[in-house]
Design a protein around this motif. Structure first.
Motif, PDB file in Angstrom:
ATOM      1  N   GLU A 187      -2.317  73.996  25.497  1.00  0.00           N
ATOM      2  CA  GLU A 187      -1.904  72.796  24.659  1.00  0.00           C
ATOM      3  C   GLU A 187      -0.409  72.683  24.631  1.00  0.00           C
ATOM      4  O   GLU A 187       0.465  73.446  24.355  1.00  0.00           O
ATOM      5  CB  GLU A 187      -2.533  73.089  23.321  1.00  0.00           C
ATOM      6  CG  GLU A 187      -1.987  71.717  22.448  1.00  0.00           C
ATOM      7  CD  GLU A 187      -2.873  71.984  21.228  1.00  0.00           C
ATOM      8  OE1 GLU A 187      -4.073  72.382  20.823  1.00  0.00           O
ATOM      9  OE2 GLU A 187      -2.418  71.633  20.094  1.00  0.00           O
ATOM     10  N   ASP A 243      -7.249  72.530  16.963  1.00  0.00           N
ATOM     11  CA  ASP A 243      -6.355  72.482  18.323  1.00  0.00           C
ATOM     12  C   ASP A 243      -7.250  71.939  19.495  1.00  0.00           C
ATOM     13  O   ASP A 243      -8.302  72.115  19.819  1.00  0.00           O
ATOM     14  CB  ASP A 243      -6.070  74.029  18.590  1.00  0.00           C
ATOM     15  CG  ASP A 243      -5.380  74.808  17.647  1.00  0.00           C
ATOM     16  OD1 ASP A 243      -4.423  73.843  16.958  1.00  0.00           O
ATOM     17  OD2 ASP A 243      -5.492  75.737  17.227  1.00  0.00           O
ATOM     18  N   GLY A 246       2.571  76.402  20.762  1.00  0.00           N
ATOM     19  CA  GLY A 246       3.015  75.819  19.500  1.00  0.00           C
ATOM     20  C   GLY A 246       4.631  75.729  19.421  1.00  0.00           C
ATOM     21  O   GLY A 246       5.359  75.546  20.507  1.00  0.00           O
ATOM     22  N   SER A 270       2.914  70.338  23.291  1.00  0.00           N
ATOM     23  CA  SER A 270       3.362  69.552  22.119  1.00  0.00           C
ATOM     24  C   SER A 270       3.879  68.109  22.511  1.00  0.00           C
ATOM     25  O   SER A 270       3.951  67.963  23.970  1.00  0.00           O
ATOM     26  CB  SER A 270       4.188  70.452  21.325  1.00  0.00           C
ATOM     27  OG  SER A 270       5.342  70.830  21.826  1.00  0.00           O
ATOM     28  N   GLU A 310      -1.219  67.972  22.959  1.00  0.00           N
ATOM     29  CA  GLU A 310      -1.708  67.787  21.515  1.00  0.00           C
ATOM     30  C   GLU A 310      -2.471  66.467  20.927  1.00  0.00           C
ATOM     31  O   GLU A 310      -3.063  66.498  19.970  1.00  0.00           O
ATOM     32  CB  GLU A 310      -0.831  68.598  20.622  1.00  0.00           C
ATOM     33  CG  GLU A 310       0.327  67.655  20.333  1.00  0.00           C
ATOM     34  CD  GLU A 310       1.197  68.087  19.489  1.00  0.00           C
ATOM     35  OE1 GLU A 310       1.061  69.184  18.802  1.00  0.00           O
ATOM     36  OE2 GLU A 310       2.534  67.479  19.149  1.00  0.00           O
ATOM     37  N   LYS A 313      -2.284  78.209  22.735  1.00  0.00           N
ATOM     38  CA  LYS A 313      -1.380  77.361  22.088  1.00  0.00           C
ATOM     39  C   LYS A 313      -0.064  77.767  21.583  1.00  0.00           C
ATOM     40  O   LYS A 313      -0.048  78.350  20.419  1.00  0.00           O
ATOM     41  CB  LYS A 313      -2.143  76.751  20.979  1.00  0.00           C
ATOM     42  CG  LYS A 313      -1.415  75.501  20.159  1.00  0.00           C
ATOM     43  CD  LYS A 313      -2.085  75.419  18.911  1.00  0.00           C
ATOM     44  CE  LYS A 313      -1.169  74.558  17.801  1.00  0.00           C
ATOM     45  NZ  LYS A 313      -1.313  75.209  16.356  1.00  0.00           N
TER      46      LYS A 313
END
Lengths: 392, 392
Positions: free
Chosen positions: A178, A261, A284, A180, A236, A282
Motif C-alpha cells: 500500500e 487497509d 505507512g 500513501s 491507499e 503497509k
C-alpha cells in the motif's frame, strides 16, 4: 524598532520538513535584522496560545541535526481555523512585534497562510506572510513538485525494488504494498522507478482511475502465468467507479470514519478468488520518516524553499508561496519563483493523463523521466534473479 | 574423480541470505577441487527435479552483487519433504557426483539437512551434508544468533527511531507497528535499541508473554498522560492467555488459515476504547529485504557462515551446522563452531526470561547489551523533539 519572525508548521511531517525549517532559520539569522526568530509550538494552535519557541539561539551543531531528523521539531497542528482566529492571530503578531510569518505546509496550510495574509492586509498591518510548500503527496498546484515528495518517492521506489527482489525468488506468492498519497497517485506511481533496474512492480493501481476488483483479479492471474512472485503497488485512496473507497469503513466515531487497509483487502481478494498465497504490506508513516532513503535533491530543495520564503518575506513579499519550475530534465535543473497563494489554496493536484498508461495500471515514460531526478542518486544495483537463474 | 558441490536454499529470504551464498561459492571456488558448484533451483524441489544452476563460472563482479541483493538468487522452497524424497535425493546426488551439500535455511531446513545426512549415512554414501543458519526471526537453537537477524534488528530499530521522531511531533496519536518473528520476540524486542538515542518505542509487546487487551488499553492511556505521540511495537504472533492469536482468523482455505494484522487490530482497539486517533503500520517483508538497513556485521557473518560450512564439508564434516559463540560483548567478538544438526532440528528458540522486563511490555538492559553489536554501526543522531521544544 525590533522585528521578529515566526515559523509555523501545519499538517503531517515529511522526511525534509525540518530541512526547510533549517533553511528558514539559517536565512533569518543571516539577515541580521531580526531580534527573535520564533517557532510556533504545535502549529497554529501554538500561535493562538502564544507558545513561541526561541530558535535564533540554537547552536548550529544542533540546528544541523534538523537535516536528518524526521517529523517536525516544533510540532504541528491539524486544528480547523475560524475567521475570529485570524483576527486573534493578527492581534498576537502585532503584540509580539512579529512582522514576518512563514507557513510550512500543504494545501490546507496554504489556505491558512492566504487567509492570514488577507486579514493582515484588510487591517492595513505591515505583516508579511509567506508559504513554504511541503507535502509527501505532491498535490500542491502550480509548482513542478513539492519538497517532501522526492523522499517519499525514493522510499517507495527503493522498497519496491527490494520487495520485488525478495518476492520474485519465492514460490507462487502475491504481495500487495500500500502506498500513501490519498487521492493523488504520485507516490504510488513513483514505485515504477524500481523497474528501471529490472526489479519493478508488476501492477500499479492509481487513485486517479476507478478500481475494478474483477479486472484486478484478471490482471494478477495474467501476471502469474509469466512468473511466480508478483508485486502489486496500490494506492491507499483507491475508489470504485462510483467514487466509493474500495475498502469498506471498519467503524465510525463522532470525529471520523476509519477504513481498513487497501493492502490487506486486495491480498485477501487474491486468496479468496484465486486461492494463491498472498499478503499485504503497509509501511505507512515509515515512508515519510526514512532518513536512510531521504532524497538528497529533495533535502537541498527543502532547505532552499525555506531560505527563499524567508528572504522574500524580509524583502517585502507577502501572500505568496515559493514554487519550482523545471528548466531542464536532463541534466535536471529547476528555478524557484513566487506564486500567488490564491492559486494554490486548497487546490488538490492529482496525476495528469499523460503520466498514466492506457490500461490505467501503470505509468508512462514521461512520468519516469519527470520523476527520476527527484529521488536523487540511482537505486542500488542488484543481481537480476532471472539472469542468475540463466533465464532471459 | 570429479567432485561436485550443491547449495540449497530453504524457507524465506533474509537481507543476507545471498551473502552466505556468496561466501560459500567463493570458498568452493578457492578450494580448486570441485568440477561443478551447483545451486538447486528453488530449493529441494529443484534437487528432486534435477534443476541445477552452474554457479562456478559466474564472474566475480556479478557474484559480488549478491551482497546487496535481497531475496534468494537461486530461489527457495517451502515444500514438505517425505522419506522417499530423501532416498530419491540421495540417488540424484550419486548420479550427479555431488559429494558436498550445503543447506542454507532455518529450523525446517536444518531438519531436511539432518534427514538427508542420515539417509546418506544409512546407505554408506560418502556425501557430506552441512547446514548454514539463516533466519530473520533468530529462532535457531544453540548459536548465539543467526545470520539474517542482525539486519532485521537494524531495520526495526532504525524504523522505530524514525517513526517515533515523526509521531512524537504530532497532536495526540497512537501508532502501532507490527514486527515479524511469529512466536519469537527477538525482532520486536530489537525495536528497543531505538530508545538508546532518546527516541524509543513507548510500549513493546512480545509473543513470549500472553497479551491482555485490557492491560494494553490501560498502558496506552497511562503513556498518553506523559506525551501526545505514542509508538507501540507489537509482534505479529501475539496470543492471549489461552494461547489463541489475538487477531481472529479472517478466513480459511484448504491450505491455511489467514489472520488479520495485529497492527490494525490494536489500532482499532485504541480508537474504539479510548476514542483517540490511531493507525497501524506493517512493513512486513520490507524488514527482511532492506539493503540500506542491512547490518554490516550481519553481512560479514553471513558470508563467514557460508565459507565455514563449505570448508567443513570439504574437510570431511557432515550432519552439522555452523554456529556462533559470543566470546566478548564489548568489544563484540564471536567465534564460530560446528554443532550437531540433531541439536537444532525443528527446535524453536524464543526469548529467555532474563531478556524480558518484569511487566512483560519491554526488554532488559541485558537484552540491549546482547543485541546492540548485532545491528552494526550506531543509529543516526537526531534532534530530540523535547530538547528542541525547550523541555526536559
Amino acid at each position: 524598532m525590533a522585528e521578529n519572525l515566526l515559523i509555523v508548521h501545519g499538517g503531517g511531517p515529511t522526511a525534509v520538513l525540518n530541512a526547510s525549517l533549517y533553511g528558514a532559520v539559517k536565512e533569518a539569522k543571516k539577515s541580521g535584522k531580526l531580534e527573535h526568530i520564533y517557532g510556533a509550538e504545535n502549529g497554529t494552535g501554538g500561535v493562538l496560545e502564544e507558545r513561541f519557541l526561541e530558535l535564533g539561539n540554537i547552536p548550529e551543531e544542533k540546528l544541523k541535526l534538523l537535516l536528518q531528523t524526521p517529523g517536525t521539531a516544533i510540532g504541528t497542528s491539524r486544528d480547523p481555523i475560524w475567521q475570529e482566529d485570524y483576527e486573534k492571530m493578527a492581534d498576537i503578531l502585532v503584540k509580539k512585534k512579529i512582522k514576518y510569518v512563514l507557513f510550512n505546509g500543504g494545501n490546507g496550510t496554504m489556505d491558512t497562510c492566504g487567509k492570514l495574509h488577507k486579514t493582515c492586509q484588510a487591517r492595513n498591518l505591515d505583516i508579511r506572510v509567506m508559504g513554504i510548500p511541503k507535502t509527501t503527496d505532491n498535490d500542491i498546484a502550480v509548482t513542478d513538485h513539492s519538497p517532501g515528495f522526492g523522499s517519499a518517492a525514493r522510499y517507495i521506489a527503493a522498497c519496491t525494488e527490494e520487495l520485488c527482489a525478495d518476492v520474485r525468488s519465492l514460490p507462487i506468492h502475491v504481495v500487495v504494498m500500500e502506498a500513501s498519497g490519498r487521492n493523488a497517485g504520485w507516490i504510488t506511481a513513483a514505485s515504477a522507478l524500481a523497474g528501471e533496474k529490472g526489479y519493478g512492480p508488476d501492477l500499479i493501481y492509481l487513485p486517479e482511475r476507478p478500481f475494478d476488483e474483477e479486472q484486478f483479479i484478471k490482471d494478477v492471474e495474467e501476471k502469474l502465468k509469466e512468473k511466480s512472485g508478483i508485486v502489486v503497488v496500490a494506492s491507499e485512496g483507491l475508489t470504485d467507479k462510483e467514487g466509493k473507497p474500495v475498502v469498506k469503513p471498519v467503524f465510525k466515531t463522532e470525529r471520523a470514519t476509519y477504513f481498513g487497509d487497501v493492502s490487506s483487502h486486495l491480498a485477501n481478494l487474491v486468496i479468496q478468488k484465486l486461492g494463491y498465497k498472498a499478503r499485504g504490506e503497509k509501511p505507512g508513516l515509515l515512508g515519510r520518516a526514512s532518513i536512510g532513503l531521504q532524497s538528497p535533491v529533495d533535502c537541498q530543495e527543502a532547505q532552499l524553499a525555506g531560505e527563499k520564503a524567508c528572504r522574500a518575506a524580509l524583502q517585502g513579499e507577502s501572500g505568496k508561496m515559493v514554487a519550482f519550475r523545471r528548466v531542464s530534465e536532463a541534466p535536471y535543473k529547476v528555478e524557484d519563483f513566487l506564486v500567488d497563494i490564491d492559486e494554490v489554496m486548497m487546490y488538490e493536484r492529482t496525476m495528469p493523463e499523460e503520466f498514466i498508461n492506457e490500461k490505467g495500471n501503470g505509468v508512462t515514460q514521461a512520468f519516469l523521466d519527470w520523476c527520476r531526478p527527484l529521488i536523487g542518486e540511482e537505486l542500488p544495483d542488484m543481481v537480476s534473479f532471472n539472469s542468475f537463474m540463466g533465464k532471459k
